[in-house]
Write an enzyme that holds these catalytic residues in place. Structure first.
Site, PDB file in Angstrom:
ATOM      1  N   HIS A 114       0.673  -1.239   0.050  1.00 41.50           N
ATOM      2  CA  HIS A 114      -0.021   0.029  -0.021  1.00 41.50           C
ATOM      3  C   HIS A 114       0.792   1.313   0.132  1.00 41.50           C
ATOM      4  O   HIS A 114       0.873   2.034  -1.016  1.00 41.50           O
ATOM      5  CB  HIS A 114      -0.996  -0.073   1.110  1.00 41.50           C
ATOM      6  CG  HIS A 114      -1.638   1.224   1.239  1.00 41.50           C
ATOM      7  ND1 HIS A 114      -1.864   2.006   2.476  1.00 41.50           N
ATOM      8  CD2 HIS A 114      -2.605   1.739   0.259  1.00 41.50           C
ATOM      9  CE1 HIS A 114      -2.656   3.051   2.268  1.00 41.50           C
ATOM     10  NE2 HIS A 114      -3.182   2.989   0.993  1.00 41.50           N
ATOM     11  N   HIS A 136      -2.108   0.745   8.046  1.00 39.24           N
ATOM     12  CA  HIS A 136      -3.591   0.719   7.605  1.00 39.24           C
ATOM     13  C   HIS A 136      -4.016  -0.745   7.389  1.00 39.24           C
ATOM     14  O   HIS A 136      -4.896  -1.075   6.860  1.00 39.24           O
ATOM     15  CB  HIS A 136      -3.680   1.496   6.245  1.00 39.24           C
ATOM     16  CG  HIS A 136      -2.869   2.790   6.026  1.00 39.24           C
ATOM     17  ND1 HIS A 136      -1.841   2.539   5.428  1.00 39.24           N
ATOM     18  CD2 HIS A 136      -3.169   3.920   6.494  1.00 39.24           C
ATOM     19  CE1 HIS A 136      -1.423   4.170   5.563  1.00 39.24           C
ATOM     20  NE2 HIS A 136      -2.197   4.835   6.085  1.00 39.24           N
TER      21      HIS A 136
HETATM   22  S1  FES Z   1       1.133   1.018   4.354  1.00 42.26           S
HETATM   23 FE1  FES Z   1       0.146  -0.830   5.016  1.00 42.26          FE
HETATM   24  S2  FES Z   1      -1.714  -0.786   4.804  1.00 42.26           S
HETATM   25 FE2  FES Z   1      -0.837   1.109   4.194  1.00 42.26          FE
END
Ligand code: FES
Length: 193
Positions: A114, A136
């Site tokens: 992500h 997140h």
């Molecule tokens: S950096 Fe891992 S879910 Fe956002």
């Protein structure tokens, strides 16, 4: 470093369709990246009536030995470049692209797909998953090619292609997917190449 190969448009479109990828041809320059469920980082550029494909040439690097791996204890290594951190783990259950006698040894980027958060501390051996990510909550199934199963990520966790030889030496030989923060896995971000 990449190798290049020229193909005609028909061959290129067939190749792209085989990968179930999205391809958009335009008038010139870099026109498309061949993408799909297991992208290998192939890029393409239109040159006249030919499409030039560029295939990344990954190094073969010995990263460990079967004798050194303990179930549930990830080993960390950089690949394909210094700073691109990955984890090697024996899942104790069969895994896609798994190597070793039980087909359960796999390696993945340790940076969340992500936004690149380090995931060194969130390996869950009982379930064979990496996550939830500390930022997140993205979670990835390591037995299913790093499939994203929860959280904000929208793609698989990049997986290292592994090979084992007759002496048990494990080598990294390539990478599926794009490591977070890199437009190409082999591109040096310090301006060199
Ligand atoms: S950096 Fe891992 S879910 Fe956002």
């Amino acid at each position: 470093m990449v190798s290049e190969q020229a193909v005609d448009r028909r061959t290129f479109l067939k190749l792209s369709a085989m990968r179930a990828g999205a391809v958009a041809l335009s008038g010139g320059g870099v026109v498309a990246a061949v993408v799909g469920p297991r992208p290998l980082g192939v890029s393409a550029a239109l040159q006249g009536d030919k499409v030039e494909l560029a295939f990344p040439e990954y190094p073969d690097v010995v990263i460990g030995n079967l004798a050194d791996i303990r179930p549930g204890e990830p080993m960390f290594f950089d690949y394909p470049q210094v700073g691109q951190r990955n984890m090697l783990v024996k899942l104790e259950k069969p895994a896609e692209e798994g190597i070793g006698p039980d087909g359960d040894i796999v390696a993945f980027s340790a940076f969340c797909a992500h936004m690149g958060a380090p995931m060194d501390e969130v390996y869950n051996h009982e379930h064979g998953i990496l996550g939830p990510c500390p930022l997140h909550f993205s979670t990835f199934d390591l037995s299913k090619s790093g499939m994203h199963v929860m959280g904000k990520a929208v793609q698989h966790l990049p997986q290292v292609v592994l090979r084992v030889d007759g002496q048990g030496a494990i080598s990294a030989t390539g990478m599926y997917g794009l490591i977070y923060g890199y437009p190409a896995n082999l591109l040096k971000l310090d301006g060199g190449n």
